[in-house]
Design a protein around this motif. Structure first.
Motif, PDB file in Angstrom:
ATOM      1  N   LEU A  59     -11.274  32.246 126.332  1.00 10.50           N
ATOM      2  CA  LEU A  59     -10.359  30.923 126.697  1.00 10.50           C
ATOM      3  C   LEU A  59      -9.165  31.420 127.548  1.00 10.50           C
ATOM      4  N   LEU A  60      -8.455  32.268 127.185  1.00  9.83           N
ATOM      5  CA  LEU A  60      -7.240  32.586 127.648  1.00  9.83           C
ATOM      6  C   LEU A  60      -7.553  33.508 129.032  1.00  9.83           C
ATOM      7  N   ARG A  61      -8.494  34.465 128.774  1.00 12.29           N
ATOM      8  CA  ARG A  61      -8.784  35.171 129.998  1.00 12.29           C
ATOM      9  C   ARG A  61      -9.433  34.325 131.109  1.00 12.29           C
ATOM     10  N   VAL A  91      -9.447  22.811 128.065  1.00 16.37           N
ATOM     11  CA  VAL A  91      -9.455  22.735 126.334  1.00 16.37           C
ATOM     12  C   VAL A  91      -8.377  23.261 125.713  1.00 16.37           C
ATOM     13  N   LEU A  92      -7.624  24.400 126.128  1.00 17.47           N
ATOM     14  CA  LEU A  92      -6.591  24.921 125.428  1.00 17.47           C
ATOM     15  C   LEU A  92      -5.332  23.767 125.382  1.00 17.47           C
ATOM     16  N   CYS A  93      -5.204  23.055 126.489  1.00 18.77           N
ATOM     17  CA  CYS A  93      -4.254  21.780 126.442  1.00 18.77           C
ATOM     18  C   CYS A  93      -4.624  20.544 125.947  1.00 18.77           C
ATOM     19  N   ALA A  94      -5.768  20.302 125.325  1.00 21.67           N
ATOM     20  CA  ALA A  94      -6.112  19.295 124.913  1.00 21.67           C
ATOM     21  C   ALA A  94      -5.775  18.885 123.364  1.00 21.67           C
ATOM     22  N   ASP A  95      -4.395  19.212 123.132  1.00 22.38           N
ATOM     23  CA  ASP A  95      -3.711  18.851 121.915  1.00 22.38           C
ATOM     24  C   ASP A  95      -4.547  18.962 120.696  1.00 22.38           C
ATOM     25  N   ALA A 102      -4.702  29.052 116.252  1.00 21.09           N
ATOM     26  CA  ALA A 102      -5.564  30.062 116.045  1.00 21.09           C
ATOM     27  C   ALA A 102      -4.876  31.128 117.108  1.00 21.09           C
ATOM     28  N   VAL A 103      -4.510  30.702 118.385  1.00 20.60           N
ATOM     29  CA  VAL A 103      -4.015  31.406 119.010  1.00 20.60           C
ATOM     30  C   VAL A 103      -2.374  32.148 118.721  1.00 20.60           C
ATOM     31  N   SER A 154       1.850  23.921 126.074  1.00 17.37           N
ATOM     32  CA  SER A 154       1.058  23.198 124.715  1.00 17.37           C
ATOM     33  C   SER A 154       1.362  24.116 123.526  1.00 17.37           C
ATOM     34  N   LEU A 155       1.497  25.487 123.474  1.00 13.30           N
ATOM     35  CA  LEU A 155       1.918  26.302 122.462  1.00 13.30           C
ATOM     36  C   LEU A 155       3.054  25.911 121.792  1.00 13.30           C
TER      37      LEU A 155
END
Length: 253
Positions: A59-61, A91-95, A102-103, A154-155
């Motif tokens: 996802l990050l890549r 997806v990564l910014c979906a709260d 996990a990240v 988001s993080l």
């Protein structure tokens, strides 16, 4: 299963049907338009899948790194370039706090995220405003910067202590962002990372970011502004970052 996401008619969702397959791939899930909705639901099976280290890394890549050369399959290449990067970002910014944790709990994934700007193509273009609901083009530095900045934000919102704690032990990564300040989203993220924006300063106690003063970030910003190079967007953004830091550190009257 109690965690299964059900449709109005009591049938498994498309996402759950895919998860029932043996060897389901992340790309199959990214193809689905309701993926973000299922993440927000939350669909526990889906989040369990996405939290796997290899999935979180992918996802990050997709979201933050330039895509590899196109595959021979033109249709697959088009999807990878037009849909997967933005879908991964959404997806990564979906709260989904468990996914973000996990990240934030993985030094390898945090390093992948925070060093991603070093791999971006050179360029000075920097979109300041993106119309609501209109995703930027998948490729290129500006689009990568927008997605990267959103994920960092988001993080910070959900796992700020973990991210800042890791950065304290990897201080050189803040200075490494200075060459990318020609991209305004990077400058905005840097302001947040050093606690110089309103949201970060409110959520982080002052001592949590005291270590920033002992990094090479401020000297690097000052050196950039003191150079004889013609003014660019990078210089303007560097001045904005310095101004934000000064205002945040100014004693209250």
């Amino acid at each position: 299963m109690f965690w299964r996401s059900m449709s109005t008619f009591g049938q498994p969702s498309v996402i759950d049907t895919l998860l029932d397959r043996s060897g389901v791939s992340l790309e199959l899930l990214l193809d689905e338009d309701d993926l973000q909705q299922e993440v927000r639901a939350p669909n526990a099976r889906l989040l369990e899948f996405l939290r796997r280290p290899e999935c979180a890394e992918a996802l990050l890549r997709y979201a933050c790194l330039p895509l590899a050369p196109a595959t021979p399959d033109a249709a697959a290449a088009a999807l990878r370039r037009s849909k997967y990067p933005q879908a991964a970002c959404e997806v990564l910014c979906a709260d989904a706090e468990s996914l973000l944790l996990a990240v934030a709990s993985s030094p390898a994934l945090l390093r992948l995220l925070m060093t991603a700007p070093e791999a971006w193509p050179a360029g000075r273009g920097s979109p300041r405003h993106v119309p609501s609901g209109v995703p930027p083009a998948a490729g290129g530095g500006p689009a990568l910067a927008i997605r990267w900045s959103r994920i960092v934000s988001s993080l910070l919102l959900r796992c700020g202590r973990e991210l800042i704690g890791w950065l304290e032990g990897n201080r050189g990564l803040l200075e490494a962002l200075v060459p990318r300040l020609g991209l305004t989203p990077v400058a905005e993220a840097l302001v947040q990372l050093v606690g110089a924006d309103e949201a970060s300063s409110a959520s982080m106690p002052p001592h949590a970011l005291a270590w920033v003063a002992h990094t090479s970030l401020l000297p690097s910003l000052l050196a950039l502004l003191a150079s004889d190079d013609p003014p660019t967007q990078q210089h303007e953004n560097a001045a904005e970052v310095l101004g934000a830091i000064a205002r945040a550190r100014a004693p209250a009257r």
